[in-house]
Enzyme design. Sequence first.
Site, PDB file in Angstrom:
ATOM      1  N   ARG A  73     -46.893  31.201 -13.080  1.00 27.13           N
ATOM      2  CA  ARG A  73     -47.744  30.969 -13.835  1.00 27.13           C
ATOM      3  C   ARG A  73     -47.315  29.564 -14.487  1.00 27.13           C
ATOM      4  NH1 ARG A  73     -48.089  29.060 -19.301  1.00 27.13           N
ATOM      5  NH2 ARG A  73     -49.558  29.246 -20.210  1.00 27.13           N
ATOM      6  N   THR A  79     -43.789  26.282 -28.068  1.00 27.68           N
ATOM      7  CA  THR A  79     -43.251  25.728 -27.727  1.00 27.68           C
ATOM      8  C   THR A  79     -42.939  24.494 -28.913  1.00 27.68           C
ATOM      9  OG1 THR A  79     -44.226  25.900 -25.662  1.00 27.68           O
ATOM     10  CG2 THR A  79     -44.032  23.442 -26.322  1.00 27.68           C
TER      11      THR A  79
HETATM   12  N1  GLY Z   1     -48.109  25.204 -24.421  1.00 32.26           N
HETATM   13  C1  GLY Z   1     -47.203  26.042 -23.659  1.00 32.26           C
HETATM   14  C2  GLY Z   1     -48.111  27.173 -22.030  1.00 32.26           C
HETATM   15  O1  GLY Z   1     -49.065  27.036 -22.238  1.00 32.26           O
HETATM   16  O2  GLY Z   1     -47.169  27.319 -21.746  1.00 32.26           O
END
Ligand code: GLY
Length: 317
Positions: free
Chosen positions: A212, A184
């Site tokens: 999700r 990320t």
């Molecule tokens: N930190 C990125 C995610 O869990 O989507």
Amino acid sequence: MTKHPLILAHGGAGVRAMTRTQRACLAEALAAGYKLLHHGSPALDAIETTIKVLEASGLFNAGVGARLQLDGTRRMDASMMEGRELRAGAVAGIEQVRHPIAAARLVMDKTAHVLLVGAQATAFARHFKLDCQKQPTPAQRRAAIKALPHRDRLTVAQRHTLRLFERMEGRRTLTGEAGEARETVGAVALDQEGTVAAGASTGGIALMLPGRVGDTPLIGCGIYADNEAGAVSMTGLGESIIRIAVAKEIADCLAAGAGPASAARLVLAKVARRVAGAAGALVLARNGRFAITHNTPRIVAGYWDGTGKPVVRDKFK
Ligand code: GLY
């Protein structure tokens, strides 16, 4: 009073060592963001520019490098927030755009809302003619499906349904190696006016069910910014970060007078203790003190305040 500006950025926390190209890209991204701060631009502009460099690189799990979900589709999340008026914008499950962070900025600037999701977020980005990225080809989708751990002789559709069922039943897949969140991207900055800002962008985690949503687009979880405290950008498994509301918890510690390193350490220890999670944090206090803290083996991250060269490493302990 004019403040000395500063920017921090990360490309994810996990176990993998940083590559040479990732190091160069992070340094370039920090330099691009810092240049704006140096010329008096707001912190928001700096973090948007920095994150765009990372999204465009294809070297991280964001923008054109975002991973595919279980159904072979690339859905991305991004958010940004500024600390003067607590303005924030975010998108979740957005498709096709090259720069989800630009879509988050538009939600902040052009709407009365904070978060847009799914097809409507994609349509919103299209309305504002944001740059698109190439869609995964059928071959790339097939390769993604083939790379999944479970294979048999069923049709692709049957395998897909079976996998979804298994993922829903098997909670362990979300915490195992396959579910590890890596790469990320995010940034925090302090501008010459003394305003802080935070942002983040992601393609989520491996093996995630379509639909999700992780911590990245959730204000108070993946990011937070408040001039009365500081700015925070998180990386790590969203399912852990969300349950502790990590970014806001760190900001609250800063507001209560804790230093950035102790605030981050305290809250990451809570993540480990209460939800057995691991994460990395960029923490920038309103006075310009900062910390890059992680309880993962590594975090790909760096900072620059205009002196010397940008500092980029994959360990900050
Ligand atoms: N930190 C990125 C995610 O869990 O989507």
